[in-house]
Design a protein around this motif. Sequence first.
Motif, PDB file in Angstrom:
ATOM      1  N   LEU A   1       6.479  -7.562   8.296  1.00  9.55           N
ATOM      2  CA  LEU A   1       7.715  -7.853   7.549  1.00  9.55           C
ATOM      3  C   LEU A   1       8.266  -9.251   7.805  1.00  9.55           C
ATOM      4  CD1 LEU A   1       9.760  -4.518   7.848  1.00  9.55           C
ATOM      5  CD2 LEU A   1       8.416  -5.332   5.901  1.00  9.55           C
ATOM      6  N   ALA A   2       7.953  -9.819   8.974  1.00  9.50           N
ATOM      7  CA  ALA A   2       8.556 -11.116   9.332  1.00  9.50           C
ATOM      8  C   ALA A   2       8.402 -12.151   8.213  1.00  9.50           C
ATOM      9  CB  ALA A   2       7.968 -11.624  10.648  1.00  9.50           C
ATOM     10  N   PRO A   3       7.190 -12.351   7.682  1.00  9.25           N
ATOM     11  CA  PRO A   3       7.092 -13.382   6.636  1.00  9.25           C
ATOM     12  C   PRO A   3       7.710 -12.946   5.312  1.00  9.25           C
ATOM     13  CG  PRO A   3       4.958 -12.318   6.974  1.00  9.25           C
ATOM     14  CD  PRO A   3       5.878 -11.779   8.027  1.00  9.25           C
ATOM     15  N   LEU A   4       7.952 -11.643   5.126  1.00  8.71           N
ATOM     16  CA  LEU A   4       8.510 -11.161   3.854  1.00  8.71           C
ATOM     17  C   LEU A   4      10.043 -11.237   3.820  1.00  8.71           C
ATOM     18  CD1 LEU A   4       6.285  -8.004   3.145  1.00  8.71           C
ATOM     19  CD2 LEU A   4       5.801 -10.412   2.681  1.00  8.71           C
ATOM     20  N   LYS A   5      10.636 -11.558   4.974  1.00  7.07           N
ATOM     21  CA  LYS A   5      12.105 -11.639   5.044  1.00  7.07           C
ATOM     22  C   LYS A   5      12.665 -12.621   4.017  1.00  7.07           C
ATOM     23  CE  LYS A   5      14.558 -12.338   8.784  1.00  7.07           C
ATOM     24  NZ  LYS A   5      14.910 -12.795  10.151  1.00  7.07           N
ATOM     25  N   THR A   6      11.883 -13.626   3.740  1.00 11.85           N
ATOM     26  CA  THR A   6      12.304 -14.669   2.799  1.00 11.85           C
ATOM     27  C   THR A   6      12.626 -14.108   1.405  1.00 11.85           C
ATOM     28  OG1 THR A   6      11.523 -16.654   1.706  1.00 11.85           O
ATOM     29  CG2 THR A   6       9.837 -15.196   2.473  1.00 11.85           C
ATOM     30  N   PHE A   7      12.070 -12.927   1.066  1.00 14.61           N
ATOM     31  CA  PHE A   7      12.328 -12.328  -0.254  1.00 14.61           C
ATOM     32  C   PHE A   7      13.604 -11.479  -0.261  1.00 14.61           C
ATOM     33  CE2 PHE A   7       7.569 -12.666  -0.170  1.00 14.61           C
ATOM     34  CZ  PHE A   7       7.505 -13.754  -1.026  1.00 14.61           C
ATOM     35  N   GLY A   8      14.235 -11.335   0.915  1.00 19.11           N
ATOM     36  CA  GLY A   8      15.458 -10.541   0.986  1.00 19.11           C
ATOM     37  C   GLY A   8      15.154  -9.048   1.005  1.00 19.11           C
ATOM     38  N   ILE A   9      15.029  -8.481   2.194  1.00 21.47           N
ATOM     39  CA  ILE A   9      14.717  -7.049   2.297  1.00 21.47           C
ATOM     40  C   ILE A   9      16.036  -6.279   2.378  1.00 21.47           C
ATOM     41  CG2 ILE A   9      13.539  -5.250   3.645  1.00 21.47           C
ATOM     42  CD1 ILE A   9      11.673  -7.501   4.701  1.00 21.47           C
ATOM     43  N   LYS A  10      16.277  -5.397   1.389  1.00 20.17           N
ATOM     44  CA  LYS A  10      17.549  -4.659   1.356  1.00 20.17           C
ATOM     45  C   LYS A  10      17.463  -3.359   2.146  1.00 20.17           C
ATOM     46  CE  LYS A  10      18.461  -4.979  -3.238  1.00 20.17           C
ATOM     47  NZ  LYS A  10      19.217  -4.973  -4.487  1.00 20.17           N
TER      48      LYS A  10
ATOM     49  N   VAL B   1      -5.555  11.946  15.750  1.00 21.75           N
ATOM     50  CA  VAL B   1      -6.448  10.787  15.759  1.00 21.75           C
ATOM     51  C   VAL B   1      -6.259  10.143  17.125  1.00 21.75           C
ATOM     52  CG1 VAL B   1      -6.435   8.410  14.858  1.00 21.75           C
ATOM     53  CG2 VAL B   1      -6.534  10.328  13.270  1.00 21.75           C
ATOM     54  N   LEU B   2      -7.330   9.569  17.701  1.00 26.45           N
ATOM     55  CA  LEU B   2      -7.198   9.048  19.068  1.00 26.45           C
ATOM     56  C   LEU B   2      -6.431   7.727  19.160  1.00 26.45           C
ATOM     57  CD1 LEU B   2     -10.582   9.667  20.935  1.00 26.45           C
ATOM     58  CD2 LEU B   2      -8.293  10.502  21.538  1.00 26.45           C
ATOM     59  N   PHE B   3      -6.835   6.758  18.316  1.00 28.86           N
ATOM     60  CA  PHE B   3      -6.264   5.414  18.457  1.00 28.86           C
ATOM     61  C   PHE B   3      -5.840   4.865  17.099  1.00 28.86           C
ATOM     62  CE2 PHE B   3      -9.794   5.742  21.584  1.00 28.86           C
ATOM     63  CZ  PHE B   3      -9.022   5.791  22.730  1.00 28.86           C
ATOM     64  N   GLY B   4      -4.775   4.087  17.082  1.00 23.81           N
ATOM     65  CA  GLY B   4      -4.348   3.391  15.865  1.00 23.81           C
ATOM     66  C   GLY B   4      -3.243   4.147  15.152  1.00 23.81           C
ATOM     67  N   HIS B   5      -2.208   3.415  14.764  1.00 26.94           N
ATOM     68  CA  HIS B   5      -1.108   4.008  14.000  1.00 26.94           C
ATOM     69  C   HIS B   5      -1.150   3.459  12.573  1.00 26.94           C
ATOM     70  CE1 HIS B   5       0.239   5.498  17.739  1.00 26.94           C
ATOM     71  NE2 HIS B   5       1.325   4.782  17.938  1.00 26.94           N
ATOM     72  N   LEU B   6      -1.207   4.368  11.612  1.00 25.51           N
ATOM     73  CA  LEU B   6      -1.131   3.989  10.198  1.00 25.51           C
ATOM     74  C   LEU B   6       0.321   4.165   9.745  1.00 25.51           C
ATOM     75  CD1 LEU B   6      -3.343   3.312   7.923  1.00 25.51           C
ATOM     76  CD2 LEU B   6      -2.887   5.619   7.136  1.00 25.51           C
ATOM     77  N   GLU B   7       0.785   3.273   8.865  1.00 24.10           N
ATOM     78  CA  GLU B   7       2.161   3.412   8.370  1.00 24.10           C
ATOM     79  C   GLU B   7       2.159   3.150   6.871  1.00 24.10           C
ATOM     80  OE1 GLU B   7       4.938   1.083  10.816  1.00 24.10           O
ATOM     81  OE2 GLU B   7       3.497   1.192  12.457  1.00 24.10           O
ATOM     82  N   THR B   8       2.926   3.940   6.122  1.00 23.30           N
ATOM     83  CA  THR B   8       3.104   3.651   4.703  1.00 23.30           C
ATOM     84  C   THR B   8       4.552   3.196   4.520  1.00 23.30           C
ATOM     85  OG1 THR B   8       3.655   5.964   4.258  1.00 23.30           O
ATOM     86  CG2 THR B   8       1.372   5.320   3.940  1.00 23.30           C
ATOM     87  N   VAL B   9       4.709   2.137   3.741  1.00 22.83           N
ATOM     88  CA  VAL B   9       6.002   1.453   3.701  1.00 22.83           C
ATOM     89  C   VAL B   9       6.400   1.164   2.255  1.00 22.83           C
ATOM     90  CG1 VAL B   9       7.249  -0.597   4.548  1.00 22.83           C
ATOM     91  CG2 VAL B   9       5.263   0.243   5.821  1.00 22.83           C
ATOM     92  N   TRP B  10       7.667   1.384   1.925  1.00 19.39           N
ATOM     93  CA  TRP B  10       8.264   0.866   0.678  1.00 19.39           C
ATOM     94  C   TRP B  10       9.440  -0.001   1.074  1.00 19.39           C
ATOM     95  CZ3 TRP B  10       6.431   0.757  -4.100  1.00 19.39           C
ATOM     96  CH2 TRP B  10       5.445   1.695  -4.457  1.00 19.39           C
ATOM     97  N   ILE B  11       9.452  -1.238   0.577  1.00 19.72           N
ATOM     98  CA  ILE B  11      10.625  -2.080   0.834  1.00 19.72           C
ATOM     99  C   ILE B  11      11.298  -2.418  -0.493  1.00 19.72           C
ATOM    100  CG2 ILE B  11       9.910  -3.059   3.044  1.00 19.72           C
ATOM    101  CD1 ILE B  11       8.882  -5.495   1.655  1.00 19.72           C
ATOM    102  N   HIS B  12      12.599  -2.424  -0.431  1.00 16.68           N
ATOM    103  CA  HIS B  12      13.433  -2.727  -1.599  1.00 16.68           C
ATOM    104  C   HIS B  12      13.828  -4.195  -1.448  1.00 16.68           C
ATOM    105  CE1 HIS B  12      17.125  -1.260  -4.100  1.00 16.68           C
ATOM    106  NE2 HIS B  12      16.463  -2.227  -4.667  1.00 16.68           N
ATOM    107  N   ILE B  13      13.454  -4.992  -2.456  1.00 19.85           N
ATOM    108  CA  ILE B  13      13.533  -6.440  -2.283  1.00 19.85           C
ATOM    109  C   ILE B  13      14.543  -7.069  -3.243  1.00 19.85           C
ATOM    110  CG2 ILE B  13      12.028  -8.303  -3.160  1.00 19.85           C
ATOM    111  CD1 ILE B  13      10.152  -7.666  -0.983  1.00 19.85           C
ATOM    112  N   GLU B  14      15.269  -8.091  -2.755  1.00 21.90           N
ATOM    113  CA  GLU B  14      16.306  -8.729  -3.586  1.00 21.90           C
ATOM    114  C   GLU B  14      15.733  -9.667  -4.642  1.00 21.90           C
ATOM    115  OE1 GLU B  14      19.067 -10.766  -0.993  1.00 21.90           O
ATOM    116  OE2 GLU B  14      19.662  -8.815  -0.173  1.00 21.90           O
TER     117      GLU B  14
END
Length: 352
Positions: free
Chosen positions: A165-174, A235-248
Amino acid sequence: MKIKRNNGKIDVAVLGATGVVGQVFLHMLSHHKWFELSMITGSEVRANKTYCNEVRWVLPEPIPEPVKDIKLDKIDINLLKEKGIRIVFSALPADIARSVEPELRENGIYVFSNASAMRYESHVPILIPEVNPGALENIKQQGFPTKGFVVTNANCSTTGLAVVLAPLKTFGIKEMFVSTYQSVSGAGYPGLPAMDIMGNTIPYIQKEEEKMKVELKKILQLDAAVYPHCVRIPVLFGHLETVWIHIEKPVEKEDILETWRSFKFQGSQCPTLPEQPVVYMDDERFPQPKMSFWGLPAGMQVFTGRLRKEEDKIGFTLLVNNLVRGAAGGSIANAEFFISRQEREGREEKKV
Ligand SMILES: NC(=O)c1ccc[n+]([C@@H]2O[C@H](COP(=O)([O-])OP(=O)(O)OC[C@H]3O[C@@H](n4cnc5c(N)ncnc54)[C@H](OP(=O)(O)O)[C@@H]3O)[C@@H](O)[C@H]2O)c1
């Protein structure tokens, strides 16, 4: 800061070396370019015993030869001092870390910790060098250089999300909606009983959702609302994440891809930090936890995939190696980053 040996390496200790995170520390430090592993601890009953006889080794790689026969010590500040160790990696349970880490700090030790115990104190950084390098400055508020300090890394699932998310902050994460699919290694050893997790998923991980909310805000300095669901999967190793971000701002998929591609870590030679922190996978079936890489730089990279856009929302999946990027590797990278900053400041002082 005179903490180097004659061979140019820096002596370090790992506390909690027999645990799951501790094992990854040993895996990553046994041939490290800058660090010499000079002391390891488990719980007190293991003191003076040989590492390979005590550890229940769970990694998919063998125990590294250089550490097999090391004797475990007790956590002992005098011993650390005798051995000339200033840098300590902590993989202690939070309740133990809560008393041990401040004491080490008082005694001039630089603690790089995985435990959550100190993360929420205002002067204790949750550091991810590619994301919030300025947070390292907070060690001065803890008394450095007169005293030591504690620098923490984020909770494992938060780390993956913060990097992406760090580089996506520039788009305005609501706001953001996150579902995690977290491996059992995230619960340490022995972790969950097989009867609870085999052929099952558990839709609750104690304190995980709260940690994600608080830590994301602290790391990213972001005011967005965070709605997480954290789930343990078999599962032994690794975390998967599904994400929706609302962007300005109006963005297209290609803007997001280009932002991840051009997000680079620059200005340091830290051996553990990858130049490209986020890697996008085009194949819709990936990333998958079974490809939680262990080598460098891949274990330190966060993989994304399945990028989608619907109106003003962006959706994607991510995969983080919870034990490398999300734990031991994160701490090692933080220590490297601290040293590189100290050396840079030293060079600048000499010039003046
Ligand atoms: N697993 C992850 O993915 C992950 C990710 C990020 C952060 N973390 C955090 O990292 C820390 C370590 O996690 P882990 O998963 O490696 O846990 P773990 O497998 O339970 O290991 C805990 C370690 O601490 C030692 N220990 C336990 N009680 C102690 C005591 N009273 N005094 C001294 N040492 C003691 C254990 O030694 P013995 O073997 O002798 O009992 C072991 O070496 C935790 O704070 C955890 O929340 C974990």
